[in-house]
Scaffold this active site. Structure first.
Site, mmCIF file in Angstrom:
data_model
loop_
_atom_site.group_PDB
_atom_site.id
_atom_site.type_symbol
_atom_site.label_atom_id
_atom_site.label_comp_id
_atom_site.label_asym_id
_atom_site.label_seq_id
_atom_site.Cartn_x
_atom_site.Cartn_y
_atom_site.Cartn_z
ATOM 1 N N GLY A 1 0.851 -1.180 0.000
ATOM 2 C CA GLY A 1 0.000 0.000 0.000
ATOM 3 C C GLY A 1 0.885 1.227 0.000
ATOM 4 O O GLY A 1 1.793 1.354 0.834
ATOM 5 N N GLY B 1 13.491 9.266 -12.674
ATOM 6 C CA GLY B 1 14.218 8.009 -12.581
ATOM 7 C C GLY B 1 15.668 8.247 -12.201
ATOM 8 O O GLY B 1 15.972 8.907 -11.203
ATOM 9 N N GLY C 1 7.761 0.739 -4.976
ATOM 10 C CA GLY C 1 7.930 1.497 -3.743
ATOM 11 C C GLY C 1 9.016 2.547 -3.778
ATOM 12 O O GLY C 1 9.213 3.260 -2.779
ATOM 13 N N ASN D 1 3.579 2.156 2.833
ATOM 14 C CA ASN D 1 5.000 2.144 2.482
ATOM 15 C C ASN D 1 5.690 3.411 2.978
ATOM 16 O O ASN D 1 6.764 3.368 3.572
ATOM 17 C CB ASN D 1 5.183 2.041 0.969
ATOM 18 N N ASP E 1 7.472 5.874 -3.152
ATOM 19 C CA ASP E 1 7.037 5.983 -1.758
ATOM 20 C C ASP E 1 8.233 6.239 -0.845
ATOM 21 O O ASP E 1 8.162 7.054 0.086
ATOM 22 C CB ASP E 1 6.330 4.700 -1.320
#
Length: 311
Positions: A53, A232, A261, A57, A264
């Site tokens: 989630g 990125g 993740g 996270n 996050d």
């Protein structure tokens, strides 16, 4: 006033430094393909189960750095018991409603680390009528946009943001997913985010392009005072007041296996640094370090102690 000034003002002279994160707590079933995917037949793979989630996270990763609270909903079932216990074990102050069926997300991760997600958010999406006391002592509220997918959670997160603002707290939003934004409709998504009045908006380059925020300008300024656009492995843009304020290099990371993740983790590192008094550029560096910590593991789980790298 910049986001840094806001965070510093709210932390100064007060014991409040609590970061609250509201959103999903679900089970992740992470499938690592061991070879290129063979469609319509078998593909060798390793399967991992993990607490997941986006909101959970962020909370789990930030808890090593600042006092952190999670607000959400899980099912009244064994899966919900296990997920709540795992989040508590991460050091998070967990405030969850218990009803319905716990959600699950299946993540298919190819040999290059890119992932395709199949979310069934279950009880998480039913968050509603949160006790306002769950925001007591909160200096910053973070909202992943996954929670905007549908009602009643969409309206509830907007209400929590209003409560946080009214209590003198800052608010941030993560754009989360181009698929989500396209499903909502770009205009509606911008309207939702604008209504929440975030102090910081996080987006990757695809999300920023879709929302018309790339490079800054009036559109970015109208959405949030600070917009952080991740590219990125390329430098991260910090846009303040619609203008590019900083471009922060990303240190190379070897052995990347799973991008799940990373966004996050970046948010966790960034927000924790802001609450500790960093400016947005320094916070982005902290975000990069946190993101790097999860790239070799299944799901959003860090390698090592994030406190070792904080500065």
């Amino acid at each position: 006033m910049t986001a840094r000034d806001l965070a510093a003002e709210r932390a100064a002279g007060s014991d409040r430094r609590v970061l609250a994160v509201a959103g999903d707590l679900v089970e992740d079933i992470v499938v690592w393909a061991s070879e290129p995917v063979h469609h319509a037949t078998d593909t060798a793979a390793r399967v991992h189960r993990a607490r997941g989630g986006s909101a959970a996270n962020v909370a789990a990763l930030a808890a090593a750095l600042v006092p952190t609270r999670f607000v959400g909903r899980v099912g009244a079932d064994a899966a919900g018991d296990a997920l709540e216990a795992a989040l508590v074990a991460s050091g998070v102050d967990v405030r969850v409603q218990r009803a319905g069926r716990t959600g699950t997300v299946v993540l298919l991760v190819d040999v290059d680390g890119e992932r395709t997600m199949y979310p069934d958010r279950g009880a998480s999406a039913e968050l509603a009528d949160v006790d306002p006391a769950w925001l007591d002592g909160v200096a910053w509220l973070h909202l992943p946009a996954y929670g905007f997918e549908r009602e009643p959670m969409r309206g509830e997160l907007a209400r929590l943001a209003a409560l946080a603002h009214a209590g003198g707290g800052a608010v941030s939003v993560d754009a989360s997913s181009t698929g989500l934004l396209e499903g909502l409709g770009v205009g509606f998504a911008l309207e939702l985010i604008g209504g929440i009045r975030p102090d910081v908006l996080f987006a990757n380059e695809g999300e920023a392009e879709l929302l018309g925020l790339t490079g800054g300008g009036p559109a970015a300024a109208s959405v949030a005072p600070t917009v952080v656009v991740k590219h990125g492995a390329l430098p991260t843009d910090v846009i303040v007041g619609g203008r590019l304020a900083a471009r922060i290099d990303v240190e190379p990371v070897t052995g990347i296996r799973d991008l799940t993740g990373a966004g996050d983790a970046f948010a966790a590192g960034f927000l924790a640094a802001m609450l500790r008094g960093a400016d947005a550029a320094a916070a982005a560096l902290a975000g990069h370090r946190a993101a790097a910590s999860v790239l070799r593991n299944p799901g959003a789980h860090a390698t090592g102690d994030l406190r070792v790298n904080e500065s």
